[in-house]
Design an enzyme around this catalytic site. Structure first.
Site, PDB file in Angstrom:
ATOM      1  N   THR A  66       9.275 -80.770 -34.845  1.00 54.10           N
ATOM      2  CA  THR A  66       9.188 -80.654 -36.637  1.00 54.10           C
ATOM      3  C   THR A  66      10.617 -79.928 -37.309  1.00 54.10           C
ATOM      4  OG1 THR A  66       6.302 -80.794 -37.209  1.00 54.10           O
ATOM      5  CG2 THR A  66       7.937 -80.066 -39.413  1.00 54.10           C
TER       6      THR A  66
ATOM      7  N   ASP B 234       6.093 -76.361 -45.011  1.00 54.05           N
ATOM      8  CA  ASP B 234       7.197 -75.239 -45.295  1.00 54.05           C
ATOM      9  C   ASP B 234       8.361 -75.142 -44.832  1.00 54.05           C
ATOM     10  OD1 ASP B 234       5.896 -74.177 -43.044  1.00 54.05           O
ATOM     11  OD2 ASP B 234       5.348 -72.156 -43.515  1.00 54.05           O
TER      12      ASP B 234
END
Length: 548
Positions: free
Chosen positions: A75, A156
Site C-alpha cells: 500500500t 491513513d
C-alpha cells in the site's frame, strides 16, 4: 530499452505547449482503488454498467500495460509513487514500515510523534517520512497556494502519501470518524464534523451484503465458502454477509472491520468525497484544485477472499456502480468537461495458493512463514559464523522483504557486516520459495535497469532498508497462516494495475505502450504546465495528450 525519463527542458517545453492549447481543468480527481488488479477491468467487464469503469475506458486513455517497477507491491510504496513519480529509492517510502537501528524501533511510514491526531485518539500521522514532493505540492506552488489539495481514504497512509507535503487537508478513518492531524490544521473543518455527526459510517449496522448478480455470473469464480477464505466474527465465508460484527444489538469494534470489508465501505467514502467537494468548494476557483480519493475496501475483501472469489466479483461490480454515481455527481456539480479524472491502483494481489492447488494439485505454489524464514536465516549464519551468545539472534527484524541483521552480534564476533549479509543472501537462494536475495552492497552497486535486480534497487533506500532484500517466486507468500490472499511480490499479478486518464487534453483510446503509475505525476505536470515533482522518474504519457 524504454525511456523512463525525459530531459527536463523538453518536459518543460511540453508542459508550456499543452497548457497553452487546453483549458485548465477546474478540478483534478485522482482515484486509487486499493488492490484493484488490471484484469478486474477485463474479467468482470461484462457485468459493469455504462457509467463507471466503462465510461472511463470509452472516454479516456487507458494504458493496458501499466505496471509498477519496484519489488514490493504494497500500500504505502504504491500510493507514494502515484503522484511523486518516484520509487522508494528516491521518495523514501520503500515499504509500509522499516526498522531504525538508531532507536531500535519499528517505524511506520506515516508515523510522526511531533503531531497529534484531531478527531479521535491515535498516534501522530504526517508525510514527514516522504522525502520528495508530489504533483499536488507543485500545483500549490505553481498557483501561489491558491489551488486546494484535499486527500481522503479509509487508510491513513493512502490519504497522506497521495496528499503530499503541502495539502490543505488530509483525512482518514478511525472507527466511525474521519480524522486528521495537527500537521495540517488545528481543528476539523465544520463539514467534516457534520459528516461525522451524521453517523453515516455507523448507519450500515444490521444491513446485509447481498449479491447483485445472477448465479450464472459466478460460474468462472471459486466456490462460495472455500475453506481457505477468511471467516471473522459473524461475517462468514459465504453470501449473504451480515454487517454487524460480533453483536446483533450494538456496535462493537468488529463492526468496523465488517463494514470496511463490503461495498458499504466504498459507498460511505464516496459520500465523504462529495462532502469534501462541497465543503471545500473544490472546482469553484480560477485555479485548479486536486482531490485524491483512495478506496480501501476492495483490499480488505481481496485479502480475505482472494482475486477469484465471488466476493471480489460482487465487490468490483458494486464499486463500479458507486463510481458511476460519483462521475454523474461530478458532471452535475462541476461538469466532466471541466474535470480531469485519473484512475489507478496501488497494487494487485496474488491468487490464493490453496485455490490454485484445489484446481491443480501439483502446482508449485505456497506460503513461507516468518518463523521458518527466521529459523533458516539463523541456522545458515550459525553454520557460517557460529551461534550468537545467550538469547541473541542473528536477525533483528524481518519485514516486507527486508532482513535486518543484529549489529551487536556482528560486532561481538568482530565480523564484516557486508560479509555476513552476503553469506545470508547466498544461503537464502537455497530455499525453494526464494527467487532472489541480495545484500545491500550488491544493491547499492547495481546498474541494471530491468529485471528483478532493478526492481529491488527501486525498493531499496540506503537509510531505511535492511541488510538483505529478497523476493519470492511467483505464487508464493510470506504468511504465517493458511487462509486469505497476500500481495507484495514484483510480478504482474501484484504489479499490473489500471491507469486511465480522462478529461480535456486527453486523447481517448487504449494504449499498449509500457507505462507505470509513476507516469501520472509527470503527465499531469506536462498537461497543466506545472513544474515536475522533484525526483520524479516516470515519463510523460505523450501518446495520450491531445493537441488542439
Amino acid at each position: 530499452m524504454p525511456v523512463r525519463r525525459f530531459v527536463a527542458p523538453l518536459l518543460l517545453t511540453l508542459g508550456v505547449l499543452f497548457n497553452s492549447l487546453i483549458a485548465a481543468p477546474k478540478l483534478i480527481v485522482v482515484i486509487s482503488i486499493d488492490q484493484f488488479r488490471y484484469d478486474y477491468l477485463t474479467r468482470f467487464g461484462d457485468y459493469y454498467g455504462s457509467g463507471g469503469f466503462h465510461y472511463l475506458l470509452q472516454n479516456g486513455a487507458s494504458f493496458s500495460n501499466a505496471t509498477y517497477k519496484h519489488a514490493f507491491n504494497i500500500t504505502a510504496p504504491g500510493h507514494a509513487v502515484i503522484l511523486t513519480g518516484a520509487y522508494g529509492d528516491r521518495n523514501g517510502i520503500a515499504t509500509n514500515s522499516w526498522y531504525d537501528p538508531r532507536t531500535n524501533q519499528k517505524v511506520y511510514c506515516v508515523s510522526d510523534s511531533t503531531v497529534s491526531i484531531i478527531g479521535a485518539k491515535g498516534a501522530g500521522r504526517s508525510p514527514a517520512n516522504l522525502i520528495v514532493p508530489t504533483f499536488g505540492d507543485e500545483l500549490r506552488l505553481h498557483t501561489g497556494f491558491k489551488s486546494k489539495v484535499i486527500s481522503i481514504s479509509q487508510k491513513d497512509r493512502a490519504a497522506i502519501l497521495l496528499g503530499g507535503k503541502m495539502a490543505n487537508g488530509v483525512f482518514w478513518l478511525i472507527d466511525s470518524s474521519f480524522v486528521t492531524s495537527t500537521c495540517y490544521m488545528t481543528s476539523l473543518p465544520s463539514w467534516v464534523e457534520k459528516f461525522n455527526a451524521s453517523g453515516v459510517v455507523n448507519s450500515y449496522f444490521g444491513k446485509t451484503w447481498e449479491t447483485v448478480l445472477p448465479d450464472n455470473a459466478h460460474a468462472t469464480m471459486d466456490i462460495d465458502d472455500a475453506s481457505y477464505e477468511v471467516s471473522f466474527s459473524t461475517f462468514g465465508r459465504s453470501f449473504p454477509h451480515p454487517i454487524r460484527g460480533d453483536s446483533e444489538t450494538h456496535l462493537t469494534q468488529s463492526y468496523y472491520r465488517a463494514v470496511l470489508t463490503s461495498p458499504f465501505g466504498v459507498d460511505f467514502l464516496a459520500q465523504f468525497a462529495k462532502a469534501a467537494i462541497e465543503g471545500e468548494h473544490l472546482g469553484e476557483s480560477p485555479s485548479p484544485d486536486l482531490l485524491c480519493v483512495s478506496f480501501s475496501s476492495i483490499d480488505y475483501v481481496g485479502h480475505d477472499f482472494g482475486p477469484h472469489s465471488r466476493e471480489i466479483l460482487e465487490m468490483a461490480v458494486q464499486t463500479d456502480r458507486i463510481l458511476g454515481d460519483f462521475l454523474r455527481y461530478l458532471d452535475a456539480r462541476i461538469g466532466l468537461k471541466n474535470t480531469l479524472v485519473v484512475l489507478t491502483s496501488d497494487h494487485g494481489v496474488t491468487p490464493i495458493p490453496e485455490y490454485i492447488r484445489s484446481r491443480h494439485p501439483t502446482a508449485d505454489v505456497g506460503r513461507l512463514s516468518h518463523a521458518r524464514l527466521h529459523e533458516c536465516c539463523n541456522a545458515a549464519l550459525a553454520h557460517s559464523f557460529g551461534a550468537p551468545t545467550g538469547k541473541q539472534s542473528w536477525i533483528k527484524q524481518l519485514m516486507d522483504g527486508n532482513i535486518y541483521l543484529d549489529p551487536d552480534v556482528i560486532r561481538a564476533k568482530n565480523l564484516d557486516p557486508d560479509k555476513v549479509a552476503t553469506a545470508l543472501a547466498d544461503s537464502l537462494m537455497n530455499l525453494h520459495e526464494i527467487a532472489l536475495a541480495l545484500p545491500r552492497q550488491t544493491i547499492l552497486s547495481c546498474s541494471s535497469t530491468s529485471g528483478l535486480e532493478a526492481k529491488m534497487k527501486r525498493s531499496f533506500h540506503p537509510k531505511r532498508s535492511g541488510d538483505v532484500l529478497f523476493v519470492l517466486k511467483p505464487f508464493f507468500y510470506i504468511d504465517d497462516g493458511s487462509e486469505g490472499a497476500e500481495h507484495g511480490n514484483p510480478y504482474e499479478h501484484d504489479a499490473h494495475v489500471p491507469l486511465i486518464l480522462m478529461g480535456e487534453g486527453i486523447r481517448a483510446g487504449t494504449y499498449a505502450t509500457e507505462a507505470s503509475p509513476a507516469d501520472i505525476g509527470p503527465t499531469l505536470s506536462a498537461l497543466l504546465g506545472v513544474e515536475f515533482p522533484a525526483g520524479c522518474e516516470g515519463r510523460v504519457l505523450v501518446e495520450a495528450l491531445l493537441l488542439r
